[in-house]
Design a protein around this motif. Sequence first.
Motif, short mmCIF file in Angstrom:
data_model
loop_
_atom_site.label_atom_id
_atom_site.label_comp_id
_atom_site.label_asym_id
_atom_site.label_seq_id
_atom_site.Cartn_x
_atom_site.Cartn_y
_atom_site.Cartn_z
N ARG A 78 -27.29 10.28 -16.85
CA ARG A 78 -28.04 9.78 -17.72
C ARG A 78 -27.25 10.46 -19.46
O ARG A 78 -27.82 9.40 -20.44
CB ARG A 78 -28.67 10.70 -17.76
N GLU A 79 -27.02 11.49 -19.67
CA GLU A 79 -26.88 12.21 -20.70
C GLU A 79 -24.82 10.91 -21.71
O GLU A 79 -25.47 10.75 -22.74
CB GLU A 79 -25.99 13.72 -21.46
N GLY A 80 -24.34 10.65 -20.46
CA GLY A 80 -23.37 10.21 -21.24
C GLY A 80 -23.36 8.87 -21.06
O GLY A 80 -23.21 7.38 -21.41
N LYS A 81 -25.09 7.92 -20.56
CA LYS A 81 -25.22 6.01 -20.08
C LYS A 81 -24.58 5.75 -19.60
O LYS A 81 -24.07 4.71 -19.42
CB LYS A 81 -25.30 6.69 -21.63
N ASP A 131 -33.22 5.35 -15.74
CA ASP A 131 -34.07 6.78 -15.20
C ASP A 131 -33.94 7.64 -13.68
O ASP A 131 -33.94 9.13 -13.43
CB ASP A 131 -35.54 7.05 -15.80
#
Length: 143
Positions: free
Chosen positions: A67-70, A96
């Motif tokens: 999620r942080e790196g999408k 998500d």
Amino acid sequence: MSASQSAARRTVLKGAAALVGATGAGVTLAACSTGGNGASGSPAVPTAPVELGAAADVPVGGAKLFREGKVVVSCAEAGQYKAFSATCTHAGCVLDKIVEGEGSCPCHGSRFDVTTGKVLRGPATDPLPEVPVRAEGGKLIAG
């Protein structure tokens, strides 16, 4: 109340109603923006190499959401990784979770196949863009 006062009062009330309506429309449009849970101005696909995490974190036959790196990465066979942007193509929110091979968007309910990027359920109509990914020194590098 005279006719001119009554007409002036109606004009003021109509103007107030229009202002309230415009404000409501702004709130409605903001709900479909990319703010908060979305991309917040960053590109949907990394423009430079990004270290995601350990390659071992992506199970063979499964996928992992970074999620942080999408980015979402799947692994069909040992050492064979495929990645896609985790930014929903509808309104820019970041996926998500992954459930049974489907990445889901928390904003409007779009669902994507995390092994192909294909839209499984709208409102999104465009697939997730593919992201180059490689394993290097036990780490996954996207971009």
